[in-house]
Design an enzyme around this catalytic site. Structure first.
Site, PDB file in Angstrom:
ATOM      1  N   ASP A 160      30.157  40.142  20.831  1.00 10.31           N
ATOM      2  CA  ASP A 160      31.513  39.974  21.320  1.00 10.31           C
ATOM      3  C   ASP A 160      31.780  41.065  22.356  1.00 10.31           C
ATOM      4  OD1 ASP A 160      34.218  39.704  21.698  1.00 10.31           O
ATOM      5  OD2 ASP A 160      34.730  40.779  19.850  1.00 10.31           O
ATOM      6  N   ARG A 211      49.031  40.977  40.022  1.00 13.85           N
ATOM      7  CA  ARG A 211      49.364  42.295  39.481  1.00 13.85           C
ATOM      8  C   ARG A 211      49.203  43.322  40.598  1.00 13.85           C
ATOM      9  NH1 ARG A 211      51.319  39.575  36.251  1.00 13.85           N
ATOM     10  NH2 ARG A 211      50.916  39.418  34.014  1.00 13.85           N
ATOM     11  N   CYS A 275      40.371  45.150  30.259  1.00 18.14           N
ATOM     12  CA  CYS A 275      40.282  45.473  31.683  1.00 18.14           C
ATOM     13  C   CYS A 275      39.082  44.877  32.419  1.00 18.14           C
ATOM     14  CB  CYS A 275      40.298  46.978  31.921  1.00 18.14           C
ATOM     15  SG  CYS A 275      41.805  47.761  31.347  1.00 18.14           S
ATOM     16  N   GLU A 276      38.375  43.914  31.830  1.00 15.72           N
ATOM     17  CA  GLU A 276      37.310  43.260  32.587  1.00 15.72           C
ATOM     18  C   GLU A 276      37.892  42.546  33.805  1.00 15.72           C
ATOM     19  OE1 GLU A 276      38.840  41.847  30.240  1.00 15.72           O
ATOM     20  OE2 GLU A 276      38.864  39.675  30.491  1.00 15.72           O
ATOM     21  N   ASP A 277      39.148  42.109  33.683  1.00 17.16           N
ATOM     22  CA  ASP A 277      39.785  41.414  34.805  1.00 17.16           C
ATOM     23  C   ASP A 277      40.101  42.375  35.957  1.00 17.16           C
ATOM     24  OD1 ASP A 277      41.607  42.706  33.183  1.00 17.16           O
ATOM     25  OD2 ASP A 277      43.027  41.043  33.091  1.00 17.16           O
ATOM     26  N   HIS A 313      49.648  48.499  25.676  1.00 18.82           N
ATOM     27  CA  HIS A 313      48.924  47.706  26.647  1.00 18.82           C
ATOM     28  C   HIS A 313      49.052  48.323  28.044  1.00 18.82           C
ATOM     29  CE1 HIS A 313      47.047  44.126  28.164  1.00 18.82           C
ATOM     30  NE2 HIS A 313      48.015  43.976  29.045  1.00 18.82           N
ATOM     31  N   LYS A 316      47.025  51.433  28.461  1.00 19.63           N
ATOM     32  CA  LYS A 316      45.600  51.152  28.655  1.00 19.63           C
ATOM     33  C   LYS A 316      45.308  50.667  30.066  1.00 19.63           C
ATOM     34  CE  LYS A 316      43.179  50.233  24.414  1.00 19.63           C
ATOM     35  NZ  LYS A 316      42.358  49.273  23.658  1.00 19.63           N
TER      36      LYS A 316
END
Ligand SMILES: *[C@@H]1O[C@H](CO)[C@@H](O)[C@H](O)[C@H]1NC(C)=O
Ligand SMILES: *[C@@H]1O[C@H](CO)[C@@H](O)[C@H](O)[C@H]1NC(C)=O
Length: 349
Positions: A160, A211, A275-277, A313, A316
């Site tokens: 995962d 964003r 935060c992979e995005d 959130h 982070k």
């Protein structure tokens, strides 16, 4: 609240569960109906006039599409997927143990015209059960409106890890990837429009969730960035990222993210589970030196989570921005105020 949601999720979640596409559709419709009712309650009668105006504009719009052929204006639409000639896109769904949501989104996306294949990014110790595979294959067969049904594939990972969603895909047939979370539904016509936008700029990320990274100099003259969520983008009309929870990008970025990005970035994403995005936005911005494109369009979140611990959130996300800037050695993100809209739906020139 959370227990209620948990119970509902649990009862829906069986690996295999109820697989009738009619039911899946019905449950989608049910949710939209509830949403609609709530909206009406909220808005009340005060908006009646505005609604009337929209209704009139809508009628004009419908009329206009009838009139244009009379004027001799016939658009020449290229077909999206000509058989044997792959010009559509691949939907890449990131999922984790939410099988009922997965079924709903596979059902939806296999009904869209431009979809060549649906790839499910699987990140569980056990591969998907035979039942679930059969079920999803049925869902695709029954919902697809194309002569040639979209391919359904599982990209199997045992671990995962959020980096999985950007692993290069072996049997890919399209340049365009539409990356989406399992609980995000983008209506087909909106998706087709965004795909058309992407085709005009295929090295750019094109998406629905903008964003911003705000420059924040307050720390002793040291450069510091803070993450701008929906509110700040709405207020300023400025953004520098579109999130991969609903975005098109070229498949070359899968390779670039996985094989050409410093492994410190991958480790960071693995460790923080977040935060992979943002990392993908950094990769594309660093490669293009250009901002992404925000497309106007309503999208629906059918999952229930996402609201919890907002401040945690934000903290982070701020940290990710600053840490990635130092891992990349630069801040590659570039801001923009452009928003792509469908000219057929806009009346003011
Ligand atoms: C469609 O196929 C033809 C012939 O195989 C090729 O020349 C053309 O570039 C293809 N078009 C697209 C959009 O892939
Ligand atoms: C950013 O792009 C440059 C040039 O295109 C490349 O040399 C560099 O490795 C990239 N940086 C990262 C962190 O990927």
């Amino acid at each position: 609240m959370s227990t209620l949601i948990a119970i509902r999720e649990g009862s829906l979640n069986g690996n295999g569960g109820d697989c009738s596409p009619a039911k899946l559709k019905a449950s989608n419709r049910g949710r939209l109906a509830v949403l609609h009712r709530r909206l009406l309650l909220l808005v009340g009668g005060a908006m009646f006039n505005l609604m009337l105006l929209f209704f009139i504009l809508g009628s004009l719009y419908t009329l206009s599409s009838r009139i244009s052929p009379l004027m001799g204006w016939h658009p020449d639409y290229p077909s999206f997927v000509v058989s044997g000639n792959r010009s559509g896109y691949t939907v890449l769904i990131n999922t984790w143990k939410r099988y009922s949501l997965l079924k709903q989104s596979v059902a939806h996306y296999s009904s869209c015209r431009g979809v060549d294949a649906v790839h499910v990014v699987w990140s569980e110790t056990h591969p998907p059960s035979h039942q679930l595979r059969e079920c999803l294959a049925n869902v695709v067969r029954q919902n697809s409106r194309a002569d040639e049904k979209p391919h359904l594939r599982f990209n199997l990972n045992q671990e995962d890890n959020l980096n999985n969603r950007f692993k290069p895909i072996v049997d890919l047939r399209t340049d365009a990837i539409f990356s989406v979370d399992d609980d995000v539904i983008v209506p087909c016509d909106t998706l087709d429009f965004a795909f058309a936008v992407w085709k005009t700029a295929p090295s750019t990320m094109v998406g629905f969730v903008p964003r911003m990274h705000w420059l924040d100099n307050k720390k002793d003259g040291e450069v510091h960035y803070s993450y701008g969520g929906w509110w700040s983008v709405w207020w300023t009309g400025t953004y520098s990222m579109v999130l991969s929870k609903a975005a098109f990008f070229h498949n070359k970025y899968l390779e670039m993210y996985t094989n050409q990005t410093p492994s410190s970035v991958h480790h960071y994403v693995t460790r923080e589970r977040n935060c992979e995005d943002i990392a993908m936005s950094f990769v594309v911005a660093n490669a293009t030196g250009a901002p992404p494109v925000w497309v106007k369009g309503k999208i629906y979140e059918i999952g229930s989570s996402g609201i919890s611990s907002l401040s945690e959130h934000d903290y982070k996300r701020n940290k990710c921005l600053n840490d990635f800037a130092s891992l990349f050695g630069t801040m590659p993100l570039i801001s923009s105020n452009a928003k792509a809209v469908n000219a057929m739906a806009e009346w003011l020139w």
